[in-house]
Scaffold this motif. Structure first.
Motif, mmCIF file in Angstrom:
data_model
loop_
_atom_site.group_PDB
_atom_site.id
_atom_site.type_symbol
_atom_site.label_atom_id
_atom_site.label_comp_id
_atom_site.label_asym_id
_atom_site.label_seq_id
_atom_site.Cartn_x
_atom_site.Cartn_y
_atom_site.Cartn_z
ATOM 1 N N ALA A 18 -1.383 -11.866 5.059
ATOM 2 C CA ALA A 18 -0.516 -11.175 4.104
ATOM 3 C C ALA A 18 -0.088 -9.802 4.632
ATOM 4 C CB ALA A 18 -1.239 -11.012 2.770
ATOM 5 N N TYR A 19 0.982 -9.291 4.039
ATOM 6 C CA TYR A 19 1.434 -7.930 4.293
ATOM 7 C C TYR A 19 0.244 -6.994 4.053
ATOM 8 C CZ TYR A 19 4.146 -3.659 3.401
ATOM 9 O OH TYR A 19 4.631 -2.379 3.421
ATOM 10 N N GLN A 20 0.055 -5.990 4.899
ATOM 11 C CA GLN A 20 -1.169 -5.191 4.947
ATOM 12 C C GLN A 20 -1.687 -4.731 3.582
ATOM 13 O OE1 GLN A 20 -1.950 -1.667 4.578
ATOM 14 N NE2 GLN A 20 -4.054 -2.157 5.092
ATOM 15 N N PRO A 21 -0.905 -4.046 2.743
ATOM 16 C CA PRO A 21 -1.498 -3.630 1.454
ATOM 17 C C PRO A 21 -1.912 -4.816 0.577
ATOM 18 C CG PRO A 21 0.538 -2.419 1.876
ATOM 19 C CD PRO A 21 0.433 -3.513 2.916
ATOM 20 N N VAL A 22 -1.131 -5.884 0.620
ATOM 21 C CA VAL A 22 -1.463 -7.071 -0.173
ATOM 22 C C VAL A 22 -2.753 -7.695 0.351
ATOM 23 C CG1 VAL A 22 -0.705 -9.403 -0.812
ATOM 24 C CG2 VAL A 22 0.940 -7.509 -0.789
ATOM 25 N N GLY A 23 -2.863 -7.827 1.669
ATOM 26 C CA GLY A 23 -4.071 -8.391 2.261
ATOM 27 C C GLY A 23 -5.296 -7.555 1.961
ATOM 28 N N GLU A 24 -5.138 -6.238 2.001
ATOM 29 C CA GLU A 24 -6.265 -5.346 1.719
ATOM 30 C C GLU A 24 -6.745 -5.502 0.275
ATOM 31 O OE1 GLU A 24 -7.288 -0.549 1.740
ATOM 32 O OE2 GLU A 24 -5.345 -1.236 2.451
ATOM 33 N N ILE A 25 -5.806 -5.520 -0.657
ATOM 34 C CA ILE A 25 -6.173 -5.667 -2.071
ATOM 35 C C ILE A 25 -6.763 -7.050 -2.325
ATOM 36 C CG2 ILE A 25 -5.271 -5.760 -4.435
ATOM 37 C CD1 ILE A 25 -3.258 -3.555 -3.545
ATOM 38 N N TRP A 32 -6.072 1.504 -6.282
ATOM 39 C CA TRP A 32 -4.767 1.584 -5.638
ATOM 40 C C TRP A 32 -3.643 2.002 -6.588
ATOM 41 C CZ3 TRP A 32 -8.157 -2.276 -3.974
ATOM 42 C CH2 TRP A 32 -8.464 -2.243 -2.616
ATOM 43 N N LYS A 33 -3.947 2.249 -7.806
ATOM 44 C CA LYS A 33 -2.967 2.587 -8.855
ATOM 45 C C LYS A 33 -2.221 1.340 -9.319
ATOM 46 C CE LYS A 33 -4.223 6.790 -8.445
ATOM 47 N NZ LYS A 33 -5.535 6.960 -9.016
ATOM 48 N N ASN A 34 -1.656 1.422 -10.510
ATOM 49 C CA ASN A 34 -1.041 0.263 -11.159
ATOM 50 C C ASN A 34 0.072 -0.387 -10.341
ATOM 51 O OD1 ASN A 34 -2.742 0.582 -13.328
ATOM 52 N ND2 ASN A 34 -1.209 1.471 -14.678
ATOM 53 N N ALA A 35 1.040 0.400 -9.880
ATOM 54 C CA ALA A 35 2.212 -0.178 -9.211
ATOM 55 C C ALA A 35 1.818 -0.917 -7.942
ATOM 56 C CB ALA A 35 3.227 0.928 -8.895
ATOM 57 N N THR A 36 0.944 -0.348 -7.145
ATOM 58 C CA THR A 36 0.540 -0.999 -5.901
ATOM 59 C C THR A 36 -0.265 -2.261 -6.178
ATOM 60 O OG1 THR A 36 0.502 1.129 -4.773
ATOM 61 C CG2 THR A 36 -0.681 -0.685 -3.702
ATOM 62 N N SER A 37 -1.194 -2.178 -7.113
ATOM 63 C CA SER A 37 -2.029 -3.357 -7.382
ATOM 64 C C SER A 37 -1.208 -4.492 -7.990
ATOM 65 C CB SER A 37 -3.226 -2.999 -8.265
ATOM 66 O OG SER A 37 -2.824 -2.500 -9.506
ATOM 67 N N VAL A 38 -0.295 -4.182 -8.893
ATOM 68 C CA VAL A 38 0.527 -5.244 -9.500
ATOM 69 C C VAL A 38 1.488 -5.814 -8.479
ATOM 70 C CG1 VAL A 38 2.332 -5.720 -11.214
ATOM 71 C CG2 VAL A 38 0.294 -4.460 -11.867
ATOM 72 N N SER A 39 2.070 -4.982 -7.614
ATOM 73 C CA SER A 39 3.018 -5.494 -6.621
ATOM 74 C C SER A 39 2.320 -6.404 -5.615
ATOM 75 C CB SER A 39 3.748 -4.366 -5.906
ATOM 76 O OG SER A 39 2.852 -3.592 -5.138
ATOM 77 N N SER A 40 1.009 -6.315 -5.476
ATOM 78 C CA SER A 40 0.281 -7.183 -4.557
ATOM 79 C C SER A 40 0.161 -8.598 -5.098
ATOM 80 C CB SER A 40 -1.117 -6.635 -4.270
ATOM 81 O OG SER A 40 -1.972 -6.831 -5.367
ATOM 82 N N THR A 41 0.504 -8.815 -6.348
ATOM 83 C CA THR A 41 0.355 -10.136 -6.952
ATOM 84 C C THR A 41 1.611 -10.984 -6.855
ATOM 85 O OG1 THR A 41 0.997 -9.406 -9.186
ATOM 86 C CG2 THR A 41 -1.338 -9.217 -8.593
ATOM 87 N N PHE A 42 2.651 -10.474 -6.238
ATOM 88 C CA PHE A 42 3.901 -11.246 -6.138
ATOM 89 C C PHE A 42 4.047 -11.923 -4.813
ATOM 90 C CE2 PHE A 42 4.868 -8.046 -9.381
ATOM 91 C CZ PHE A 42 5.193 -8.901 -10.408
#
Length: 134
Positions: free
Chosen positions: A49-56, A124-134
């Motif tokens: 996955a894209y790095q922030p998504v993979g990390e989360i 990671w804050k709301n926006a980053t954590s929610v964007s990782s779910t798409f």
């Protein structure tokens, strides 16, 4: 896992129906080897996955969990007499979808923790954590 092993703990009742006599541990034991493969698939998907998504995703999956949904999918697959390799990937997808719903729940509830660790939204804050779910 064979179709016969899914039926292993059943006894016939009067009238021809059967009741299950397996404990939860015994049920999970039926799919334990497949659940190891699901964990490996989850790790592969997180790494790809894209790095922030993979990390989360790695963080969430590292928090543990029963993996009930993948186990039910694998049991159903075996009960249907199927042994398709795609079942492992689908079980991983089901777990990822479940994890995404937990992130959304934590954002809505402003949760600070999940399974005894900081929740994704608090880390990671709301926006980053929610964007990782798409």
């Amino acid at each position: 896992m064979s179709h016969a092993s899914v039926h292993a703990g059943r006894k016939a009742r009067p009238g021809g129906s059967a009741i299950a006599l397996l404990t939860v541990k015994e049920i999970f034991d039926l799919v334990r080897d497949d659940l190891v493969l699901v964990e490996q698939e989850l790790s592969r998907q997180s790494a790809a996955a894209y790095q922030p998504v993979g990390e989360i995703t790695s963080y969430l999956l590292g928090g543990g969990g029963k993996r009930l949904r993948p186990a039910l999918l694998l049991l159903t697959n075996a009960y249907a007499g199927s042994n398709r390799p795609g079942a492992i990937r689908l079980a991983a997808v089901v777990e990822l979808l479940h994890s995404a719903t937990l992130i959304h729940d934590d954002v809505i509830d402003s949760a600070d923790t999940r399974r005894g660790r900081p929740s994704a939204n608090s880390r990671w804050k709301n926006a980053t954590s929610v964007s990782s779910t798409f």
